[in-house]
Every structure is written in structure tokens, then in C-alpha cells.
Design a protein around this motif. Structure first.
Motif, short mmCIF file in Angstrom:
data_model
loop_
_atom_site.label_atom_id
_atom_site.label_comp_id
_atom_site.label_asym_id
_atom_site.label_seq_id
_atom_site.Cartn_x
_atom_site.Cartn_y
_atom_site.Cartn_z
N GLN A 1 0.83 -1.21 0.00
CA GLN A 1 0.00 0.00 0.00
C GLN A 1 0.86 1.26 0.00
O GLN A 1 0.57 2.23 -0.71
CB GLN A 1 -0.91 0.00 1.23
N ASN A 2 1.94 1.25 0.78
CA ASN A 2 2.77 2.45 0.92
C ASN A 2 3.72 2.66 -0.24
O ASN A 2 4.33 3.73 -0.35
CB ASN A 2 3.58 2.37 2.23
N ASN A 3 3.88 1.63 -1.07
CA ASN A 3 4.80 1.74 -2.21
C ASN A 3 4.11 1.27 -3.48
O ASN A 3 4.66 0.51 -4.27
CB ASN A 3 6.05 0.90 -1.96
N ALA A 4 2.87 1.76 -3.66
CA ALA A 4 2.01 1.24 -4.73
C ALA A 4 2.63 1.38 -6.11
O ALA A 4 2.36 0.56 -7.00
CB ALA A 4 0.65 1.95 -4.68
N ASP A 5 3.45 2.41 -6.33
CA ASP A 5 3.97 2.67 -7.66
C ASP A 5 5.39 2.13 -7.86
O ASP A 5 6.02 2.42 -8.88
CB ASP A 5 3.96 4.18 -7.95
N SER A 6 5.90 1.38 -6.91
CA SER A 6 7.27 0.87 -7.04
C SER A 6 7.26 -0.64 -7.26
O SER A 6 6.27 -1.32 -7.03
CB SER A 6 8.09 1.21 -5.79
N SER A 7 8.40 -1.15 -7.73
CA SER A 7 8.51 -2.59 -7.96
C SER A 7 8.40 -3.37 -6.65
O SER A 7 8.06 -4.56 -6.65
CB SER A 7 9.85 -2.90 -8.62
N LEU A 8 8.66 -2.69 -5.52
CA LEU A 8 8.56 -3.34 -4.22
C LEU A 8 7.14 -3.81 -3.94
O LEU A 8 6.93 -4.81 -3.27
CB LEU A 8 9.02 -2.36 -3.14
N ALA A 9 6.15 -3.08 -4.49
CA ALA A 9 4.74 -3.43 -4.23
C ALA A 9 4.42 -4.83 -4.74
O ALA A 9 3.73 -5.60 -4.08
CB ALA A 9 3.83 -2.40 -4.89
N GLU A 10 4.92 -5.16 -5.93
CA GLU A 10 4.63 -6.48 -6.50
C GLU A 10 5.19 -7.59 -5.61
O GLU A 10 4.50 -8.57 -5.31
CB GLU A 10 5.22 -6.57 -7.90
#
Length: 819
Positions: free
Chosen positions: A596-605
Motif C-alpha cells: 500500500q505504501n509503495n504502490a507505484d514501485s517494484s517493491l509493491a509487486e
């Protein structure tokens, strides 16, 4: 309310037309007639046509004088400066005056001031009084209200200028909070026009505001808006702002915004839209739940420039509400607008800062370049240059950033001293210590305070530490000795702790001691954040106390939840620790928060994937359903884990007894552009589904064997995939009743693994070997079974002892003696 005075200065042009001293022919009079009628643009065109003719010098100067007046009235100050650039005109009084007016129109207050002041030296000049008033206005614009008041006092007894000077002086007293003098002037003045009477009413309303009587002020301002006839535009804007301020004092900002919204709705091209939107935004910020209805409506409507300003301020509203994606879209639309005005340069600067916060450095630079093209006011231009250099620095393009900071540092920019400091740190980043020393010495020479100089010394040590420079520890220790009372000394202690931790091998006790010093020295926010972060890794490296590591990670997230550089990493560590301890519910929570906190980063996946894995492992009700949803979110991101997520969804469907759904998912992967490894996973899974269904329909064993054969025949497949496929094929053959085929398949794994050219794989090897031996034992083939167990013992893997015990028992039970 300063803008009102500046606007009125430009409006002065109409008061001095009788001052032109040349003999004006009837033709010139006719050409300039629209100027008196309030249509200066037509006068500009006619007078320009006259000027293009070959006129005698005297008449040409007369035309130029009228044309300059018309251009200023038409708000074309740049053209006026070009027109009056002729050296033959430079010393003429009227030329100086109109040049001053043009400079004022361009907000070049200091340049205009020098010309006005020059005109005030000749008291017999017809421009003397106007120049005194202009001088006062420029001083006011430059933030010197008391000097402006002294100039206005010179006009209080001038018949032509008294009322205007009294109004402006009263306004200045109000700005200064001097109610008695403001009240006195407003009572003494004798306005001669409706406009002056309306302006006095507006100032009386402002006077009531500084006396904290908002109800009385509201009545005065609303009366002006109800009967606007004869009221100047500037006075109407004062009334609108006064109503807004009155409602702010009454704690009812939502009532105040209605008046400004209605005005903007009726006047989409008002010249004061920048000020009106800024005031509207101030009201919105004061409201608990500001309505976005009007802004949304104006964004949809085509009228400009209102639509552009609506996009800007709606983007601000969205940022405050945390809807950054919508804000980005609004800013992008604004950037593409056809409106290219200096008034929206600030919007582009805010957009650039937005992208900078998102660490989109190249995009921020490009937006700042667009802002430059709008030719903003000097103060904003200086900010753009500094922010551009700062962005280059954050992007680690230290050579470009340092050169830019150096240029700003040696200019008259208000950011010069900050730029010199940043240039110094840039030289440190570039490893140019001699240039750092030069800038450090210059900062001292300029009277840089001790805090600035000490901060540079700290930066020197921290940058050396970040670059692995052996001198870092000495620099930080020297800083602590030289500046023991510096508020940032805690940061030096944390830097020393980091050096100790990252040494080889880590000096954990030293790191702990340095962290203790940091906590004891009233740490700055930055030091506390880094110290709390480092404590987690120090404790983990020490080993043996996983509970303590979890406590430190939770404490960090409680105290530094918004930490951009560290929060996600710490939360990932916490999730990993929970997962390792099989606390899958807490692990899932942390992984989902990361997503949720990194929705636009590759970490989210990755976080979503492991949240789904945690849900799969959890015993909670509906946990498998939740895992399906999370894996589907991974697929929707269309990233590198999407096919792995599909395979995991298929596993869940199998657990839920939905074989057809599982097969559909596996087929989707097999027909896709998924990596070969995922296709092998899907092919094996497909075989497993058919194998599991063989109990109800034996034909499914053949389908399973077909899938396993396909996987085992893949020459490029790793040995573990081949062995797994053969083992599972053997199980299917055994379930079909083909024990000989099963034995041969199991033995193929054992036999091939024994070859010296084969990469060792022991998991499926042992499973196949034990199953082959079992089949032989069940058929009373003791010697053959013992031979296979001997192979398993010789492999030397983790089940060799188990095989050794089994073969020994077998020999004892069945008297299998060897020579």
C-alpha cells in the motif's frame, strides 16, 4: 493588499495626458482619441501607423510620447521600453516618466524607483507630484512602508493628489496595524469621486478587521459588492478579500469562499485570478472538509485562464488529501495547456517539487526548464535556478549540480549563501578537497555563522563515510571535539556507529557505544531516525535475540512511519521475521502495508506476492480466498511475478478442490510468454492435477504421465525438474498397477544420479531410491533392495544414515551376508 496599490499605479497613466508638452496636430489627437475612451489598444495601432511615416522630429517625439502612454495603458510595458530606448529621448522628462511606468508594469520596482526619484528633484516639473507618488508606490512594493509614508506625506496638501495620497497612506497604516493614524486619515479626507468614496469604504472595512470587528467589516464589504457601479476593480478585489478575512476571523471560512467562487465563476479571465485563487486556497486550507465542486467544474469548462488555475489549485487540494495520482494528472494537464503566462510559473515549480518528492529527477528538471520559458519574476527565477541545482544534486549528478551552485553563489541571488554551502558539499562529493576549502574560506569571509561552518565540517565527515574514505572517522571525531555543543553532534556519533558496523568484521560493541552517545546527546530528527534504523541491524547481526529485533523494528515504524529511505526496508525486515517465525498473520499484514505504501514501485509487486504466500500458509478463515485476491493483484501489476502468481493461484484452487480452475490457470501460463521456469512449474502442476484425479478416473494417470514425460524430456531443464517429473511418473505407474514400469522409472533417477558427469540432486534422488527399494522389498527381492540402499548410502547425503540403517536391518532380517 499590496497588489491593489501597484495596480492603481499603472492606472495613473490616464491622469497625466495633459502634461505632454509638444504641439500635437489634429491628426495625432484623432489617433490618440481611443485612449481617452478606454480602448488604448486601438490608439496604439493608430499611433504606430503615424510613427511609421516620415514625420518631422518634433511631431515624431509627440507621437512617441502619446504612443508610450497608450502602450502603458494597454499593458504593453515591454514595447514601451523598446520604444523609449532611443538615446535621443533618454533625458526627456516625459520619456523618463513613461519608462518608469513601464518598469513598474514589469514589477521591476528598483529600476522604476530610480527614475521616479530622478523626476522628483525638479519641483517645477509637471511630473513632480506623479513621480513622488510613483516613488512611494515603488518603496511600498519593495517592502519599505515607512519610507513610502514619508513620500506620501509630501502630497497630503496637494490639491490634485491629496485624496489619492491619503487613501494610499491609510492603506499603509492598516498594513502596519496602525489603526489610529489610519482612522485619522480616512476621517480627514474629502473624496471627490465615487471611486474614491468606495475605496475609503473598503479601507474602513479593513480597519474594522484589524480592530477584530469582523461583523461590521462584513457589512461594509458586502455593500460594495451589492452596488459595484462606480467602484474600481481594485476596490472590488479588496472587498472580496475583506469578506474572506472576516469569515476567517469568524471561523466560518466555508461561507467566505462562496463570494470568491461566485466572482471567479462570473469572471473567468479576470486579471487578478492568480490572487483570487490563492485566497480561495487559503480558505480551503482552513476548512475541515473543503468542497472541490467548483474547482472540478472549472477544470471541465473550457474558459481560460480560469481552467488552468483550477487545475493548479485542485492539484494542491488533491495533494493535501493524499490523492497524489490525481494531482500528477492535473499538473500534467496544466503543463500541456496553451496558457503560457508568468503567473503559472509557480504552478510548474510546485509540479517540479512534486516530482522531486517522488524522486523523478529528470522529469523535475524538464518541468523547471518549462517554468524558465515563462519568464517569471526575478525572485521566482532565482528559486527555479536553485531548485534545479538541488535536483541535480539529489540525482547524484554532482558535477552539474556543483557548477550550478557555484554560479548562483557568485550572483545577486537571494539563494547565494545557501548555494555556496551546497557547492561546498558538492566539491566534497566530487572528492575535490581543495575547492571545498576555497568555498569554506569564502563562506567564513562572507560572515557565515558558526553553525553553517560546523555543518560543512560535519558534511565533510558524513560524505567521506558514505564514500568509504578512511579519513571519515577522524573527520567525525574532530567535529565532535571542535563543536561539542553543536545540535547536530548526534549525527556525527551515528556516522561513527555506521562506520563501526560496516567495518570488516563488524565492530558491534563499538557501534552500540556510539549509538548510546547519539541517544544521550539530544539527537536531531535525522540522527534519531538513522540511529533507530541502525540499532535494528546491529541487534540482528549480534544474533540470538530475534524478539528484540522485532521490538526495535516495531518501535522504528511507530516513531518514523513516514521515513522514505528506511520505513519500507524496516517493514520488510519485520515481515520477514514474522514469516520466519511462522507468524503468518502478522507477516501478511506487514507485506500488505508495504504494498500500500509503495504502490507505484517494484517493491509493491514483491510485497503483494509474499503477502499472498503468508495468507496461503495461514490457518485463518478465508485465508486461501484472500491469497487468491492478493495473487490476482500481483497479476494485474503485469510485472515479472505475474506468472508465478498464476501458478500459486492454481495451487490454491487445487487445495480448494477446484481442479478445472487449476488446469485453466496452468494452461494460461503454458500458452503465455511466461519464463521457461514458470512454464515448467505449470506443466508439473498440470501433471499433479491429473495424478490427483486418477483415483476417480484411471485415464487421468496417462494424462499425468504425458505431462511428466514432456517435462523430463526437456534437455535444458535443471536436473531437479527432470528427477521430480520421473519420480511423479513412477508414482502414477505404480498406482496404475505397473510396478515394473514404476521400478524402472525410480531406478533411472538413482542410476543417472550416480554418473560423474551429472549435477548432484539428492531430494528426488532419495525419494526415488527409497521407493524403488520399497517395491523390491514388497516383492521379496531383498538383495536388489539392499543394492539400491547401498547406492543411497554411498551418495553421502542427508538421508544416507537412514539408508544405512535400513540396509543393515535388511541384512540382519534376511541373512544377506557378504564375503
Amino acid at each position: 493588499m499590496r497588489h491593489i496599490g501597484l495596480i492603481s499605479l499603472i492606472c495613473l497613466v490616464g491622469l497625466f495626458r495633459h502634461l505632454a508638452r509638444a504641439d500635437i496636430s489634429s491628426e495625432i489627437t484623432e489617433a490618440s482619441a481611443p485612449l481617452k475612451e478606454g480602448v488604448p489598444e486601438v490608439a496604439v495601432a493608430r499611433l504606430q501607423a503615424l510613427l511609421d511615416r516620415n514625420l518631422p522630429d518634433a511631431e515624431q517625439r509627440a507621437v512617441v510620447e502619446k504612443l508610450a502612454e497608450a502602450q502603458v495603458a494597454a499593458k504593453e510595458p515591454e514595447d514601451t521600453l523598446v520604444l523609449l530606448a532611443d538615446p535621443r529621448l533618454r533625458e526627456l522628462l516625459w520619456a523618463k516618466f513613461w519608462r518608469a511606468q513601464a518598469l513598474a508594469g514589469l514589477h521591476r520596482w528598483a529600476d522604476a524607483l530610480s527614475l521616479y526619484e530622478a523626476l522628483t528633484t525638479d519641483r517645477s516639473s509637471p511630473f513632480h507630484a506623479a513621480a513622488v507618488f510613483g516613488t512611494a508606490e515603488m518603496l511600498r512594493a519593495l517592502g519599505k512602508p515607512k519610507d513610502a509614508l514619508r513620500k506620501l506625506n509630501l502630497l497630503l496638501h496637494d490639491q490634485q493628489w491629496a485624496s489619492r495620497a491619503q487613501l494610499r497612506a491609510a492603506e499603509l497604516y492598516i498594513d502596519l496595524g496602525d489603526a489610529p493614524n489610519a482612522r485619522r486619515l480616512l476621517a480627514e479626507m474629502k473624496p471627490t469621486t465615487i471611486a474614491e468614496r468606495r475605496e475609503r469604504r473598503a479601507l474602513r472595512g479593513r480597519l474594522e478587521l484589524i480592530l477584530q470587528r469582523p461583523e461590521r467589516a462584513l457589512g461594509m464589504f458586502q455593500a460594495l459588492l451589492k452596488r459595484p457601479e462606480g467602484t474600481s476593480h481594485g476596490t472590488l478585489i479588496v472587498a472580496l478579500f475583506g469578506i474572506a478575512e472576516a469569515h476567517m476571523q469568524l471561523k466560518t471560512p466555508e461561507a467566505g469562499d462562496d463570494f470568491i467562487e461566485r466572482f471567479i465563476d462570473r469572471h473567468p479571465a479576470d486579471p487578478d485570478l492568480p490572487l483570487l485563487f490563492e485566497k480561495l486556497d487559503e480558505l480551503y486550507r482552513a476548512e475541515h472538509k473543503p468542497s472541490r465542486n467548483e474547482l472540478e467544474k472549472w477544470v471541465r469548462r473550457p474558459e481560460q485562464p480560469r481552467r488552468t488555475f483550477a487545475r493548479w489549485y485542485l492539484a494542491r487540494l488533491e495533494i493535501r488529501a493524499g490523492r497524489r495520482e490525481r494531482a500528477a494528472q492535473l499538473f500534467s494537464d496544466l503543463r500541456r495547456t496553451s496558457i503560457k503566462s508568468p503567473a503559472i510559473a509557480q504552478a510548474l515549480v510546485e509540479f517540479a517539487q512534486f516530482e522531486l518528492d517522488e524522486r523523478n529527477f529528470d522529469e523535475a528538471i524538464a518541468i523547471l526548464d518549462d517554468a524558465r520559458l515563462l519568464h517569471p519574476e526575478p525572485a521566482l527565477q532565482a528559486k527555479i535556478e536553485f531548485l534545479s541545482a538541488h535536483t541535480e544534486y539529489l540525482a547524484k549528478r554532482f558535477d552539474t549540480a556543483t557548477a550550478a551552485f557555484e554560479q548562483i553563489a557568485h550572483s545577486n541571488s537571494p539563494w547565494a549563501k545557501a548555494a555556496l554551502f551546497n557547492a561546498s558539499t558538492g566539491w566534497l562529493q566530487l572528492g575535490n578537497h581543495s575547492r571545498f576549502q576555497v568555498d569554506y574560506a569564502e563562506l567564513e569571509k562572507q560572515g557565515g555563522d558558526e553553525e553553517a561552518r560546523s555543518n560543512l565540517r560535519l558534511q565533510e565527515g558524513l560524505i567521506q563515510a558514505a564514500k568509504g574514505d578512511k579519513k571519515a572517522a577522524a573527520s567525525l571525531q574532530q567535529f565532535i571535539r571542535d563543536f561539542p555543543r553543536n545540535p547536530r553532534v548526534s549525527e556525527a556519533w551515528v556516522g561513527l556507529a555506521e562506520l563501526a558496523f560496516h567495518s570488516s568484521p563488524p565492530r558491534l560493541n563499538e557501534a552500540r557505544k556510539n549509538l548510546a552517545h547519539a541517544f544521550e546527546s539530544t539527537p536531531t530528527a535525522a540522527a534519531a531516525e538513522r540511529a533507530d534504523y541502525l540499532s535494528i541491524w546491529v541487534e540482528e547481526a549480534a544474533g540470538g535475540n530475534e524478539t528484540r529485533v522485532i521490538e526495535l523494528a516495531k518501535k522504528f515504524l511507530e516513531q518514523h512511519a513516514l521515513s522514505k529511505p528506511f520505513a519500507s526496508e524496516v517493514r520488510m525486515k519485520l515481515a520477514e521475521l514474522y514469516y520466519r517465525r511462522q507468524d503468518f498473520a502478522n507477516a501478511q499484514t506487514q507485506f500488505e502495508l508495504i504494498a500500500q505504501n509503495n504502490a507505484d514501485s517494484s517493491l509493491a509487486e514483491k510485497a503483494l506476492f509474499f503477502a499472498a504466500e503468508s495468507a496461503m500458509s495461514s490457518m485463518g478463515e478465508h485465508s486461501l480466498d484472500r491469497a487468491l485476491v492478493l495473487f490476482d493483484q500481483v497479476v494485474q501489476k503485469n510485472g515479472p511475478l505475474r506468472w508465478a502468481a498464476r501458478n500459486r493461484q492454481a495451487v490454491i484452487e487445487r487445495k480448494l478442490g477446484k481442479a478445472k480452475d487449476a488446469l485453466a490457470l496452468y494452461d494460461e501460463v503454458l500458452k503465455s510468454d511466461a519464463p521457461v521456469s514458470e512454464k515448467r512449474e505449470a506443466l508439473c502442476g498440470k501433471g499433479d492435477v491429473f495424478s490427483e484425479a486418477g483415483a476417480t478416473d484411471p485415464n487421468n494417470y496417462e494424462r499425468a504421465i504425458e505431462a511428466y514425460d514432456q517435462l523430463a524430456s526437456d534437455k535444458d531443464a535443471p536436473i531437479d525438474w527432470r528427477n521430480q517429473a520421473l519420480f511423479k511418473k513412477g508414482l502414477c505407474l505404480e498406482k496404475k498397477g505397473d510396478r515394473a514400469g514404476a521400478l524402472a522409472t525410480f531406478y533411472k533417477i538413482v542410476d543417472d544420479e550416480a554418473r560423474p558427469d551429472q549435477h548432484r540432486e539428492l531430494f528426488w534422488y532419495y525419494k526415488a531410491g527409497f521407493n524403488a527399494a520399497r517395491l523390491l522389498e514388497e516383492d521379496s527381492k531383498w538383495e536388489s533392495a539392499a543394492a539400491i540402499y547401498d547406492k543411497l548410502v554411498a551418495a553421502g547425503g542427508n538421508r544416507s544414515e537412514e539408508a544405512k540403517a535400513r540396509v543393515n536391518n535388511l541384512r540382519l532380517e534376511h541373512f544377506l551376508w557378504t564375503d
